[in-house]
Design a protein around this motif. Structure first.
Motif, short mmCIF file in Angstrom:
data_model
loop_
_atom_site.label_atom_id
_atom_site.label_comp_id
_atom_site.label_asym_id
_atom_site.label_seq_id
_atom_site.Cartn_x
_atom_site.Cartn_y
_atom_site.Cartn_z
N ALA A 130 3.38 3.78 3.36
CA ALA A 130 3.04 2.65 2.48
C ALA A 130 1.53 2.55 2.27
CB ALA A 130 3.58 1.35 3.07
N VAL A 131 0.78 2.67 3.36
CA VAL A 131 -0.68 2.55 3.24
C VAL A 131 -1.25 3.73 2.44
CG1 VAL A 131 -2.86 2.40 4.49
CG2 VAL A 131 -0.87 1.20 5.35
N TYR A 132 -0.72 4.93 2.71
CA TYR A 132 -1.16 6.10 1.95
C TYR A 132 -0.84 5.93 0.47
CZ TYR A 132 -3.11 9.49 5.14
OH TYR A 132 -3.96 10.16 5.98
N GLY A 133 0.34 5.39 0.18
CA GLY A 133 0.73 5.18 -1.21
C GLY A 133 -0.21 4.23 -1.92
N ILE A 155 -1.10 -4.99 -14.23
CA ILE A 155 0.12 -4.21 -14.49
C ILE A 155 0.69 -3.64 -13.19
CG2 ILE A 155 1.02 -2.13 -15.62
CD1 ILE A 155 -1.09 -2.67 -17.84
N THR A 156 -0.20 -3.24 -12.26
CA THR A 156 0.26 -2.63 -11.00
C THR A 156 0.92 -3.64 -10.08
OG1 THR A 156 -1.60 -1.11 -11.16
CG2 THR A 156 -0.44 -1.18 -9.07
N LEU A 157 0.39 -4.86 -10.06
CA LEU A 157 0.87 -5.87 -9.11
C LEU A 157 2.39 -6.07 -9.09
CD1 LEU A 157 -1.98 -8.51 -9.17
CD2 LEU A 157 -0.83 -7.66 -7.13
N VAL A 169 8.89 -2.34 -4.57
CA VAL A 169 8.80 -1.09 -3.81
C VAL A 169 8.79 -1.38 -2.31
CG1 VAL A 169 7.32 0.90 -3.29
CG2 VAL A 169 7.66 0.19 -5.66
N ALA A 170 8.03 -2.40 -1.91
CA ALA A 170 7.94 -2.76 -0.49
C ALA A 170 9.31 -3.20 0.04
CB ALA A 170 6.91 -3.87 -0.28
N VAL A 171 10.01 -4.02 -0.74
CA VAL A 171 11.33 -4.50 -0.31
C VAL A 171 12.31 -3.34 -0.22
CG1 VAL A 171 13.34 -5.86 -1.04
CG2 VAL A 171 11.06 -6.89 -1.07
N PHE A 172 12.25 -2.43 -1.19
CA PHE A 172 13.13 -1.25 -1.18
C PHE A 172 12.91 -0.43 0.09
CE2 PHE A 172 13.67 3.29 -2.29
CZ PHE A 172 15.03 3.29 -2.52
N LEU A 173 11.63 -0.13 0.41
CA LEU A 173 11.32 0.65 1.61
C LEU A 173 11.75 -0.11 2.86
CD1 LEU A 173 7.79 2.11 0.78
CD2 LEU A 173 9.95 3.34 0.87
#
Lengths: 146, 121
Positions: free
Chosen positions: A18-21, B74-76, B82-86
């Motif tokens: 995650a941090v690398y990403g 746009i990135t936010l 993505v975090a929830v998926f991981l």
């Protein structure tokens, strides 16, 4: 499969990915901006910045995949990353003219809370730790999902 | 930039960070409460992106600042999903580390958006 390498993306590894990403995203964004908007101001610094971005992208993907080849790719990328942050960090203090504004690696990554300095060390330690898993350490770790 | 919106997103991100830290300490995984807070943050950054893009023309500073502003906005919205998926895939307490990293990034990037917006008063 007792001595099969542990996945590089599970456990602490997922945080590393995650941090690398995130750094890959930040470095790529900043690099694209520097090269398209004001490349002539400091070509050397911005080329190194682009290199850093590529390294972070490669390291992220390699750590997330974690098979044997990816492991080698990750080790190489992260080693270059460590060398890069040290060399560019030092150079940004010695040759201030060549590094007029912050890049990911200048001043040892101070613009990113020194994460770029700490991350490759953690990355290499993690690759070492997951490289092989003798039965004794597997038991000691007591990780049911390992 | 809408200052109240920034406050809402920041508060949501800090709450998410706190929940992630708490769950990591208690070895708990993603649950409804965490998903709800993440959804609030996601909604906030989506509105923020819409507002930011609608006002791109009046961003203070040069082209580089406008580009940074747009890129952050746009990135936010990509970060919470993505975090929830991981985190859902990782069934250990480390999943909370991913949520914490994303929450921290959302807070920093939102603060940076507001900072660019405030550059020239």
């Amino acid at each position: 499969m007792a001595d099969a390498p542990r996945s590089t993306r599970s456990g602490p590894g997922i945080v590393l990915v995650a941090v690398y990403g995130l750094l890959a995203l930040a470095a790529t964004g900043r690099s694209v901006l520097q090269i398209t908007e004001y490349f002539s101001r400091a070509p050397l610094a911005y080329v190194l910045s682009a290199l850093a971005a590529v390294i972070y992208v490669v390291a992220t993907i390699a750590l997330a995949r974690g098979d044997r080849t990816s492991r080698r790719v990750a080790t190489t990328a992260i080693t270059i990353e460590l060398a890069g942050v040290l060399v560019v960090g030092l150079a940004s203090y010695l040759a201030t003219d060549a590094f007029p504004d912050k890049t990911v690696w200048s001043h040892f990554g101070s613009g990113y809370g020194y994460v770029p300095l700490v991350l490759p060390v953690l990355g290499l330690l993690w690759l070492r730790r997951t490289a092989s898993r003798p039965a004794s350490t597997a038991q000691a770790a007591g990780d049911p999902t390992g | 930039m809408l200052f109240p919106l920034t406050v809402v997103v920041l508060a949501g991100a800090v709450a998410l960070l706190a929940i992630a830290g708490w769950y990591a300490a208690r070895t708990r995984l993603v649950d409804d409460r965490l998903l709800l807070v993440a959804a609030v943050v996601e909604l906030g950054v989506l509105v923020q992106a819409a507002v930011a893009l609608a006002h791109l023309g009046s961003v203070p500073g040069d082209d580089a600042e406008t580009a940074t502003f747009a890129a952050y906005a746009i990135t936010l919205p990509f970060l919470p999903p993505v975090a929830v998926f991981l985190a859902l895939k990782e069934k250990t307490r480390w999943s909370m580390g991913v949520v914490a990293v994303a929450a921290f990034a959302v807070a920093v990037m939102t603060a940076r958006l507001q900072q660019i917006w405030n550059l020239h008063g």
